[in-house]
Design a protein around this motif. Structure first.
Motif, short mmCIF file in Angstrom:
data_model
loop_
_atom_site.label_atom_id
_atom_site.label_comp_id
_atom_site.label_asym_id
_atom_site.label_seq_id
_atom_site.Cartn_x
_atom_site.Cartn_y
_atom_site.Cartn_z
N ALA A 1 -7.15 -5.13 -12.64
CA ALA A 1 -6.38 -4.18 -13.31
C ALA A 1 -6.12 -4.68 -14.78
CB ALA A 1 -5.11 -3.83 -12.50
N GLY A 2 -6.21 -6.31 -14.75
CA GLY A 2 -5.77 -6.78 -16.19
C GLY A 2 -4.11 -6.63 -16.37
N GLU A 3 -4.00 -7.10 -17.41
CA GLU A 3 -2.63 -6.95 -18.20
C GLU A 3 -2.35 -6.51 -19.40
OE1 GLU A 3 -1.54 -11.24 -18.81
OE2 GLU A 3 -2.30 -11.90 -17.00
N LEU A 4 -3.46 -5.35 -19.89
CA LEU A 4 -3.19 -4.87 -21.04
C LEU A 4 -2.02 -4.05 -21.17
CD1 LEU A 4 -3.93 -4.50 -24.19
CD2 LEU A 4 -5.67 -2.82 -23.24
N TYR A 5 -1.98 -3.25 -19.94
CA TYR A 5 -0.88 -2.17 -19.80
C TYR A 5 0.21 -2.62 -18.47
CZ TYR A 5 -4.30 0.80 -21.90
OH TYR A 5 -5.28 1.50 -22.71
N MET A 6 1.38 -2.33 -19.03
CA MET A 6 2.58 -2.88 -18.07
C MET A 6 2.43 -1.96 -16.78
SD MET A 6 5.91 -3.16 -20.42
CE MET A 6 5.84 -1.69 -21.30
N CYS A 7 2.92 -2.34 -15.90
CA CYS A 7 2.78 -1.73 -14.65
C CYS A 7 3.40 -0.36 -14.70
CB CYS A 7 3.47 -2.64 -13.54
SG CYS A 7 3.26 -1.67 -11.76
N ASN A 8 2.59 0.70 -14.06
CA ASN A 8 3.19 2.18 -13.96
C ASN A 8 3.71 2.19 -12.57
OD1 ASN A 8 3.63 4.71 -14.20
ND2 ASN A 8 1.62 5.54 -13.95
N THR A 9 5.08 2.16 -12.36
CA THR A 9 5.79 2.21 -11.06
C THR A 9 5.56 3.52 -10.39
OG1 THR A 9 7.85 2.84 -12.16
CG2 THR A 9 7.40 0.57 -11.80
N ALA A 10 4.95 4.56 -11.24
CA ALA A 10 4.61 5.84 -10.42
C ALA A 10 3.32 5.84 -9.68
CB ALA A 10 4.68 7.07 -11.44
N ALA A 11 2.63 4.47 -10.09
CA ALA A 11 1.34 4.48 -9.56
C ALA A 11 1.17 3.03 -9.11
CB ALA A 11 0.21 5.07 -10.19
N PRO A 12 1.88 2.50 -8.22
CA PRO A 12 1.62 1.02 -8.10
C PRO A 12 0.35 0.60 -7.50
CG PRO A 12 3.20 1.98 -6.34
CD PRO A 12 2.80 3.14 -7.31
N GLU A 13 -0.37 1.40 -7.22
CA GLU A 13 -1.82 1.04 -6.76
C GLU A 13 -2.63 0.63 -7.99
OE1 GLU A 13 -1.73 5.61 -7.12
OE2 GLU A 13 -0.49 4.13 -6.62
N ASN A 14 -2.27 1.19 -8.96
CA ASN A 14 -2.96 0.68 -10.15
C ASN A 14 -2.42 -0.42 -10.99
OD1 ASN A 14 -4.82 2.85 -9.85
ND2 ASN A 14 -3.53 4.50 -10.93
N CYS A 15 -1.63 -1.16 -10.64
CA CYS A 15 -1.01 -2.45 -10.93
C CYS A 15 -1.82 -3.57 -10.39
CB CYS A 15 0.44 -2.53 -10.58
SG CYS A 15 1.32 -0.81 -11.18
N GLN A 16 -1.62 -4.53 -10.85
CA GLN A 16 -2.20 -5.72 -10.41
C GLN A 16 -1.36 -6.17 -9.08
OE1 GLN A 16 -1.50 -8.64 -13.75
NE2 GLN A 16 -3.47 -9.04 -13.91
N VAL A 17 -2.27 -6.35 -8.26
CA VAL A 17 -1.56 -6.50 -6.62
C VAL A 17 -0.51 -7.52 -6.83
CG1 VAL A 17 -2.03 -7.20 -4.29
CG2 VAL A 17 -3.84 -5.83 -5.65
N GLY A 18 -0.64 -8.68 -7.60
CA GLY A 18 0.17 -9.95 -7.74
C GLY A 18 1.47 -9.43 -8.56
N ASP A 19 1.33 -8.46 -8.97
CA ASP A 19 2.66 -8.28 -10.24
C ASP A 19 3.90 -7.72 -9.54
OD1 ASP A 19 4.33 -7.91 -12.29
OD2 ASP A 19 2.96 -6.10 -13.13
N LEU A 20 4.61 -8.52 -8.80
CA LEU A 20 5.61 -8.45 -8.03
C LEU A 20 6.88 -7.71 -9.00
CD1 LEU A 20 6.36 -11.35 -5.79
CD2 LEU A 20 5.17 -9.13 -5.43
N ALA A 21 6.97 -8.28 -10.27
CA ALA A 21 8.12 -7.75 -11.24
C ALA A 21 7.57 -6.31 -11.42
CB ALA A 21 8.31 -8.58 -12.26
N GLY A 22 6.38 -6.01 -11.88
CA GLY A 22 5.86 -4.92 -12.30
C GLY A 22 6.22 -3.83 -11.38
#
Length: 288
Positions: A163-184
């Motif tokens: 997924a990379g880090e360019l975009y902050m995690c979208n909490t409405a779609a956590p499946e598209n966040c980095q798997v290890g991004d606990l904070a996001g």
């Protein structure tokens, strides 16, 4: 007598080598080309070409706001249910990787496999001053913490979907966040003074060995507001016959090639260790 002096100097050197500590962070580096796990794709621009992003120790300092249309290179992370009932705990060490913040952060991150994903319980105390160093980011990284405690050797965030880090995690779609991004995925950066605690279920991490989302033996890392790494600890299996060693790396599916190369000791930690070695060795030689 000479042998004794040399032995004393070597002992001091070995002691200095036992724990690596972070030196002041290097200047930011502009990243304008693709880098797996950080900038896997160049964003499509309208009007002006992509000028790049500033990184520190390999991480993007100021990610862009969440992009609802963005999906990871390897697709959304699959849901992880009916997990093995295993327990892993990351216990932060008594010595800080980054002593420059002036406080020794303590605490644990417990993770338990359940039928509804992985249940996390986070308790962190004695956080550094928020105004000077916060807010604090927290993730699971790709590699374990080595025996010398070098948090920079843990590489980037656990990101099997790229997924990379360019975009902050979208909490409405956590499946598209980095798997290890606990904070996001679970409440954002730590903004409280002193202590922090939370609990949550994560549906995209796994306690099943061999899964790309398995985090057993990998590192939990705490960062300052500018991404500098403060402290870190490995998730160690709990219970009899867990098979983990002192640093909890046994059972991990992590390898140096999981992020495309040999671990990079970013930042100034390696330089600081080399400096200590030179000083101690020179002292021993001068006395001979």
């Amino acid at each position: 007598m000479h042998n004794f002096i040399f032995a004393a100097g070597f002992t001091a050197f070995a002691s200095a080598q036992s724990r690596v500590v972070e030196a002041p962070p290097p200047p930011p580096v502009l990243l304008s080309t693709t880098k797996s796990g950080v900038l896997p794709v160049i964003p499509s621009a309208t009007g002006t070409p992509f000028a790049g992003v500033d990184t520190l120790q390999g991480a993007i300092i100021s990610p862009l706001p969440p992009n609802p249309s963005y999906t990871p290179v390897e697709g959304p992370a699959p849901s992880q249910t009916n997990q093995p009932a295993a327990t892993y705990v990351a216990t932060l060490p008594d010595s800080m990787f980054n002593p420059l913040v002036g406080d020794t952060v303590q605490g644990t991150v417990e993770a338990v496999g359940t039928t509804d994903g992985v249940q996390f319980t986070v308790n962190i105390t004695n956080l550094p001053n928020q105004a000077a160093y916060g807010p604090f980011n927290w993730h699971i990284h790709t590699l374990p913490v080595p025996d010398d405690g070098n948090c920079t050797a843990t590489m980037g965030h656990l990101d099997p979907q790229n997924a990379g880090e360019l975009y902050m995690c979208n909490t409405a779609a956590p499946e598209n966040c980095q798997v290890g991004d606990l904070a996001g995925k679970h409440g954002g950066k730590i903004t409280t003074e002193g202590n922090f605690s939370t609990s949550f279920a994560d549906n995209f991490l796994s306690t099943e060995e061999g899964s790309p989302a398995f985090f057993g033996g990998l590192a939990f890392v705490l960062h300052t507001g500018n991404t500098t790494r403060i402290t870190c600890a490995n998730f160690e299996a709990q219970g009899a016959g867990n098979g983990t060693g002192g640093n909890g790396t046994s059972g991990s599916n992590a390898t140096a090639t999981s992020t495309g190369g040999v671990p990079e000791f970013t930042g100034a930690a390696g330089k600081l260790t080399a400096g200590v070695a030179a000083i101690v060795f020179g002292f021993a030689v001068a006395l001979l």
